[in-house]
Design a protein around this motif. Structure first.
Motif, PDB file in Angstrom:
ATOM      1  N   LEU A 164       0.955  -1.214   0.138  1.00 22.94           N
ATOM      2  CA  LEU A 164       0.094   0.016  -0.124  1.00 22.94           C
ATOM      3  C   LEU A 164       0.952   1.163   0.026  1.00 22.94           C
ATOM      4  CD1 LEU A 164      -2.677  -0.965   2.529  1.00 22.94           C
ATOM      5  CD2 LEU A 164      -3.111  -0.537   0.103  1.00 22.94           C
ATOM      6  N   VAL A 165       2.137   1.198   0.735  1.00 26.77           N
ATOM      7  CA  VAL A 165       2.890   2.279   0.733  1.00 26.77           C
ATOM      8  C   VAL A 165       3.539   2.594  -0.529  1.00 26.77           C
ATOM      9  CG1 VAL A 165       5.064   3.217   1.745  1.00 26.77           C
ATOM     10  CG2 VAL A 165       3.285   2.359   3.334  1.00 26.77           C
ATOM     11  N   LEU A 166       4.207   1.474  -1.144  1.00 25.10           N
ATOM     12  CA  LEU A 166       4.595   1.688  -2.546  1.00 25.10           C
ATOM     13  C   LEU A 166       3.679   2.189  -3.640  1.00 25.10           C
ATOM     14  CD1 LEU A 166       6.508  -1.760  -2.157  1.00 25.10           C
ATOM     15  CD2 LEU A 166       7.774   0.520  -2.279  1.00 25.10           C
ATOM     16  N   ALA A 167       2.288   1.675  -3.465  1.00 21.11           N
ATOM     17  CA  ALA A 167       1.242   2.025  -4.584  1.00 21.11           C
ATOM     18  C   ALA A 167       0.907   3.313  -4.337  1.00 21.11           C
ATOM     19  CB  ALA A 167       0.090   1.059  -4.333  1.00 21.11           C
ATOM     20  N   THR A 168       0.920   3.743  -3.109  1.00 14.36           N
ATOM     21  CA  THR A 168       0.617   5.454  -2.897  1.00 14.36           C
ATOM     22  C   THR A 168       1.956   6.272  -3.286  1.00 14.36           C
ATOM     23  OG1 THR A 168      -0.721   4.457  -0.595  1.00 14.36           O
ATOM     24  CG2 THR A 168       0.069   6.845  -0.783  1.00 14.36           C
ATOM     25  N   LEU A 169       2.945   5.640  -3.314  1.00  9.86           N
ATOM     26  CA  LEU A 169       4.283   6.459  -3.731  1.00  9.86           C
ATOM     27  C   LEU A 169       4.451   6.425  -5.062  1.00  9.86           C
ATOM     28  CD1 LEU A 169       6.901   5.746  -0.826  1.00  9.86           C
ATOM     29  CD2 LEU A 169       5.898   7.870  -1.421  1.00  9.86           C
ATOM     30  N   ALA A 170       3.665   5.582  -5.686  1.00  9.18           N
ATOM     31  CA  ALA A 170       3.885   5.396  -7.344  1.00  9.18           C
ATOM     32  C   ALA A 170       3.762   6.530  -8.162  1.00  9.18           C
ATOM     33  CB  ALA A 170       3.097   4.303  -7.939  1.00  9.18           C
ATOM     34  N   PRO A 171       2.521   7.512  -7.782  1.00  7.08           N
ATOM     35  CA  PRO A 171       2.445   8.740  -8.457  1.00  7.08           C
ATOM     36  C   PRO A 171       3.653   9.875  -8.373  1.00  7.08           C
ATOM     37  CG  PRO A 171       0.329   8.035  -7.611  1.00  7.08           C
ATOM     38  CD  PRO A 171       1.483   7.295  -7.035  1.00  7.08           C
ATOM     39  N   GLY A 172       4.397   9.805  -7.308  1.00  3.96           N
ATOM     40  CA  GLY A 172       5.206  10.547  -7.104  1.00  3.96           C
ATOM     41  C   GLY A 172       5.634  10.854  -5.412  1.00  3.96           C
ATOM     42  N   VAL A 173       6.157  12.031  -5.179  1.00  4.17           N
ATOM     43  CA  VAL A 173       6.815  12.295  -3.859  1.00  4.17           C
ATOM     44  C   VAL A 173       5.607  12.436  -2.999  1.00  4.17           C
ATOM     45  CG1 VAL A 173       8.114  14.104  -2.662  1.00  4.17           C
ATOM     46  CG2 VAL A 173       8.802  13.375  -4.957  1.00  4.17           C
ATOM     47  N   PHE A 210       9.899  -2.036  -9.255  1.00  4.00           N
ATOM     48  CA  PHE A 210       8.977  -3.220  -8.619  1.00  4.00           C
ATOM     49  C   PHE A 210       7.498  -3.007  -9.019  1.00  4.00           C
ATOM     50  CE2 PHE A 210       6.473  -4.775  -4.721  1.00  4.00           C
ATOM     51  CZ  PHE A 210       6.548  -6.168  -5.294  1.00  4.00           C
ATOM     52  N   LEU A 211       7.312  -1.669  -9.374  1.00  8.76           N
ATOM     53  CA  LEU A 211       5.824  -1.221  -9.767  1.00  8.76           C
ATOM     54  C   LEU A 211       5.167  -2.233 -10.701  1.00  8.76           C
ATOM     55  CD1 LEU A 211       6.046   2.776  -9.883  1.00  8.76           C
ATOM     56  CD2 LEU A 211       5.515   1.197  -7.828  1.00  8.76           C
ATOM     57  N   GLU A 212       5.761  -2.504 -11.772  1.00 10.23           N
ATOM     58  CA  GLU A 212       5.158  -3.460 -12.898  1.00 10.23           C
ATOM     59  C   GLU A 212       4.729  -4.954 -12.268  1.00 10.23           C
ATOM     60  OE1 GLU A 212       2.361  -4.393 -15.670  1.00 10.23           O
ATOM     61  OE2 GLU A 212       3.437  -2.480 -15.311  1.00 10.23           O
ATOM     62  N   PRO A 213       5.674  -5.473 -11.484  1.00  4.57           N
ATOM     63  CA  PRO A 213       5.575  -6.752 -10.959  1.00  4.57           C
ATOM     64  C   PRO A 213       4.164  -6.723  -9.777  1.00  4.57           C
ATOM     65  CG  PRO A 213       7.830  -6.427 -11.070  1.00  4.57           C
ATOM     66  CD  PRO A 213       7.150  -5.251 -11.320  1.00  4.57           C
ATOM     67  N   MET A 214       4.319  -5.624  -9.049  1.00  8.61           N
ATOM     68  CA  MET A 214       3.276  -5.178  -8.090  1.00  8.61           C
ATOM     69  C   MET A 214       1.786  -5.095  -8.757  1.00  8.61           C
ATOM     70  SD  MET A 214       3.289  -2.301  -5.194  1.00  8.61           S
ATOM     71  CE  MET A 214       2.685  -1.056  -6.185  1.00  8.61           C
ATOM     72  N   ARG A 215       1.862  -4.408  -9.893  1.00  5.67           N
ATOM     73  CA  ARG A 215       0.806  -4.039 -10.635  1.00  5.67           C
ATOM     74  C   ARG A 215      -0.027  -5.509 -11.093  1.00  5.67           C
ATOM     75  NH1 ARG A 215       3.233   0.563 -12.938  1.00  5.67           N
ATOM     76  NH2 ARG A 215       2.620   2.655 -11.821  1.00  5.67           N
ATOM     77  N   GLU A 216       1.066  -6.397 -11.772  1.00 10.03           N
ATOM     78  CA  GLU A 216       0.550  -7.804 -12.086  1.00 10.03           C
ATOM     79  C   GLU A 216       0.083  -8.618 -10.826  1.00 10.03           C
ATOM     80  OE1 GLU A 216      -0.540 -10.432 -14.796  1.00 10.03           O
ATOM     81  OE2 GLU A 216       0.235  -8.423 -15.205  1.00 10.03           O
ATOM     82  N   LEU A 217       0.661  -8.391  -9.674  1.00  8.08           N
ATOM     83  CA  LEU A 217       0.291  -9.131  -8.387  1.00  8.08           C
ATOM     84  C   LEU A 217      -1.168  -8.759  -8.309  1.00  8.08           C
ATOM     85  CD1 LEU A 217       0.409 -11.310  -6.140  1.00  8.08           C
ATOM     86  CD2 LEU A 217       1.746  -9.392  -5.243  1.00  8.08           C
ATOM     87  N   GLU A 271      12.961   1.935   3.384  1.00 10.41           N
ATOM     88  CA  GLU A 271      14.097   2.899   3.015  1.00 10.41           C
ATOM     89  C   GLU A 271      15.286   1.876   3.132  1.00 10.41           C
ATOM     90  OE1 GLU A 271      16.033   6.779   4.478  1.00 10.41           O
ATOM     91  OE2 GLU A 271      14.457   6.246   5.710  1.00 10.41           O
ATOM     92  N   GLN A 272      15.319   0.913   4.183  1.00  8.72           N
ATOM     93  CA  GLN A 272      16.799   0.246   4.689  1.00  8.72           C
ATOM     94  C   GLN A 272      16.712  -0.870   3.176  1.00  8.72           C
ATOM     95  OE1 GLN A 272      15.165  -1.733   8.135  1.00  8.72           O
ATOM     96  NE2 GLN A 272      16.143  -0.178   9.428  1.00  8.72           N
ATOM     97  N   ASP A 273      15.527  -1.361   2.597  1.00 15.88           N
ATOM     98  CA  ASP A 273      15.864  -2.175   1.595  1.00 15.88           C
ATOM     99  C   ASP A 273      15.845  -1.562   0.147  1.00 15.88           C
ATOM    100  OD1 ASP A 273      15.321  -4.321   3.428  1.00 15.88           O
ATOM    101  OD2 ASP A 273      13.256  -4.631   2.912  1.00 15.88           O
ATOM    102  N   GLY A 274      16.041  -0.357   0.281  1.00 18.13           N
ATOM    103  CA  GLY A 274      16.243   0.576  -0.964  1.00 18.13           C
ATOM    104  C   GLY A 274      15.017   0.697  -1.933  1.00 18.13           C
ATOM    105  N   PHE A 275      13.852   0.458  -1.529  1.00 20.41           N
ATOM    106  CA  PHE A 275      12.362   0.932  -2.216  1.00 20.41           C
ATOM    107  C   PHE A 275      12.321   2.441  -1.987  1.00 20.41           C
ATOM    108  CE2 PHE A 275      12.331  -3.680  -1.455  1.00 20.41           C
ATOM    109  CZ  PHE A 275      11.704  -4.086  -2.569  1.00 20.41           C
ATOM    110  N   VAL A 276      12.572   2.872  -1.072  1.00 20.79           N
ATOM    111  CA  VAL A 276      11.985   4.228  -0.709  1.00 20.79           C
ATOM    112  C   VAL A 276      13.309   5.089  -0.465  1.00 20.79           C
ATOM    113  CG1 VAL A 276      10.655   5.714   0.867  1.00 20.79           C
ATOM    114  CG2 VAL A 276       9.727   3.571  -0.168  1.00 20.79           C
ATOM    115  N   ALA A 277      13.276   6.399  -0.898  1.00 16.96           N
ATOM    116  CA  ALA A 277      14.172   7.474  -0.430  1.00 16.96           C
ATOM    117  C   ALA A 277      13.499   8.546   0.445  1.00 16.96           C
ATOM    118  CB  ALA A 277      14.908   8.096  -1.584  1.00 16.96           C
TER     119      ALA A 277
END
Length: 122
Positions: free
Chosen positions: A31-40, A94-101, A66-72
């Motif tokens: 959910l966090v990654l999807a929420t950040l997909a459009p931008g900052v 990771f966005l495209e595999p996430m969208r497919e999931l 952030e520790q895993d390198g997905f988010v800055a």
């Protein structure tokens, strides 16, 4: 394929699929990654857009991503300090595999729920 899931590269390095899914497969990371997909986004924006996440859990999830390198995380020297979060190149990849999931889950949710109901009835 099962061998790919079970195989670890060495004793010290966990199986790739288990290692990655353990971190991004929690309740909030996708959910966090999807929420950040459009931008900052700022912390308060993330909290508002996700809705039912506590401040503590959002903070913990952002730290792990952030520790895993997905988010800055970027802190701007202002008063009060402005903190912004964005996806890194790794996060964007990771966005495209996430969208497919997500597409797969949406397409199969009814069948999974029916199977659960059938298992509960037995």
């Amino acid at each position: 394929m099962l061998d790919e899931v079970r195989t670890a590269k060495s004793v010290d390095q966990p199986c790739a699929i288990r290692d990655v899914l353990d971190r991004i497969g929690d309740q909030w990371s996708l959910l966090v990654l999807a929420t950040l997909a459009p931008g900052v986004r700022r912390f308060s924006q993330l909290e508002r857009e996700i809705g039912d996440i506590s401040k503590q859990m959002l903070s913990k999830t952002l730290r792990r991503l952030e520790q895993d390198g997905f988010v800055a995380r970027e802190v701007h020297a202002e008063v009060p300090p402005r903190v912004e979060y964005r996806l890194t190149a790794l996060g964007c990849s990771f966005l495209e595999p996430m969208r497919e999931l997500i597409r797969w889950a949406e397409a199969n949710q009814a069948a999974i729920q029916a199977a659960r109901r059938g298992a509960e009835a037995r």
